[in-house]
Scaffold this motif. Structure first.
Motif, PDB file in Angstrom:
ATOM      1  N   PHE A 101     -71.985  12.908  -5.741  1.00  0.00           N
ATOM      2  CA  PHE A 101     -71.508  11.774  -4.960  1.00  0.00           C
ATOM      3  C   PHE A 101     -70.062  11.548  -5.379  1.00  0.00           C
ATOM      4  O   PHE A 101     -69.811  11.013  -6.450  1.00  0.00           O
ATOM      5  N   GLY A 102     -69.125  11.986  -4.576  1.00  0.00           N
ATOM      6  CA  GLY A 102     -67.718  11.903  -4.960  1.00  0.00           C
ATOM      7  C   GLY A 102     -67.501  12.774  -6.194  1.00  0.00           C
ATOM      8  O   GLY A 102     -67.827  13.954  -6.193  1.00  0.00           O
ATOM      9  N   LYS A 103     -66.989  12.180  -7.255  1.00  0.00           N
ATOM     10  CA  LYS A 103     -66.754  12.908  -8.507  1.00  0.00           C
ATOM     11  C   LYS A 103     -67.948  12.859  -9.453  1.00  0.00           C
ATOM     12  O   LYS A 103     -67.953  13.495 -10.492  1.00  0.00           O
ATOM     13  N   GLY A 156     -78.170   2.529  -5.345  1.00  0.00           N
ATOM     14  CA  GLY A 156     -77.568   1.922  -4.159  1.00  0.00           C
ATOM     15  C   GLY A 156     -76.082   2.164  -4.073  1.00  0.00           C
ATOM     16  O   GLY A 156     -75.552   2.469  -3.003  1.00  0.00           O
ATOM     17  N   HIS A 157     -75.387   2.047  -5.194  1.00  0.00           N
ATOM     18  CA  HIS A 157     -73.943   2.285  -5.195  1.00  0.00           C
ATOM     19  C   HIS A 157     -73.631   3.742  -4.898  1.00  0.00           C
ATOM     20  O   HIS A 157     -72.679   4.039  -4.177  1.00  0.00           O
ATOM     21  N   LEU A 158     -74.417   4.651  -5.434  1.00  0.00           N
ATOM     22  CA  LEU A 158     -74.212   6.074  -5.140  1.00  0.00           C
ATOM     23  C   LEU A 158     -74.445   6.359  -3.659  1.00  0.00           C
ATOM     24  O   LEU A 158     -73.609   6.992  -3.004  1.00  0.00           O
ATOM     25  N   THR A 185     -69.291   3.672  -5.392  1.00  0.00           N
ATOM     26  CA  THR A 185     -68.668   4.270  -6.565  1.00  0.00           C
ATOM     27  C   THR A 185     -68.489   5.750  -6.273  1.00  0.00           C
ATOM     28  O   THR A 185     -69.393   6.410  -5.785  1.00  0.00           O
ATOM     29  N   ARG A 186     -67.291   6.257  -6.553  1.00  0.00           N
ATOM     30  CA  ARG A 186     -66.983   7.658  -6.265  1.00  0.00           C
ATOM     31  C   ARG A 186     -66.593   8.428  -7.522  1.00  0.00           C
ATOM     32  O   ARG A 186     -66.398   9.618  -7.484  1.00  0.00           O
ATOM     33  N   GLY A 187     -66.441   7.718  -8.645  1.00  0.00           N
ATOM     34  CA  GLY A 187     -66.069   8.341  -9.908  1.00  0.00           C
ATOM     35  C   GLY A 187     -65.836   7.251 -10.943  1.00  0.00           C
ATOM     36  O   GLY A 187     -65.934   6.061 -10.634  1.00  0.00           O
ATOM     37  N   CYS A 188     -65.515   7.657 -12.166  1.00  0.00           N
ATOM     38  CA  CYS A 188     -65.327   6.690 -13.253  1.00  0.00           C
ATOM     39  C   CYS A 188     -64.017   5.918 -13.079  1.00  0.00           C
ATOM     40  O   CYS A 188     -63.162   6.280 -12.270  1.00  0.00           O
ATOM     41  N   MET A 189     -63.869   4.865 -13.856  1.00  0.00           N
ATOM     42  CA  MET A 189     -62.660   4.034 -13.784  1.00  0.00           C
ATOM     43  C   MET A 189     -61.410   4.828 -14.151  1.00  0.00           C
ATOM     44  O   MET A 189     -60.351   4.610 -13.581  1.00  0.00           O
TER      45      MET A 189
END
Length: 71
Positions: free
Chosen positions: A16-18, A53-55, A60-64
């Motif tokens: 999911f994204g990164k 849910g966020h995934l 959320t697509r990756g860490c901060m």
């Protein structure tokens, strides 16, 4: 809570994204209900527990650390 987050979905190995999903983590109980959580690894090797849910909804697509950088 969304019906999507209640379904039994196995996400191990999905991207999911990164994020790459490594394993299911302990679910968390919030005022809005029970949330399935997953241990994920970002492309920069940071690991974090993220809600299903966020995934699934792309919240959320990756860490901060990667949010404002291209790794």
């Amino acid at each position: 809570m969304s019906r999507l987050s209640l379904r039994i979905i196995e996400l191990e190995g999905y991207k999911f994204g990164k994020w790459t999903v490594l394993a299911e983590a302990e679910s968390k109980n919030y005022a809005s209900g029970l949330h399935r959580m997953w241990l994920c690894r970002c492309e920069c090797d940071i690991e974090k527990v993220v809600s299903q849910g966020h995934l699934m909804r792309g919240k959320t697509r990756g860490c901060m650390a990667c949010r404002n950088k291209d790794h």
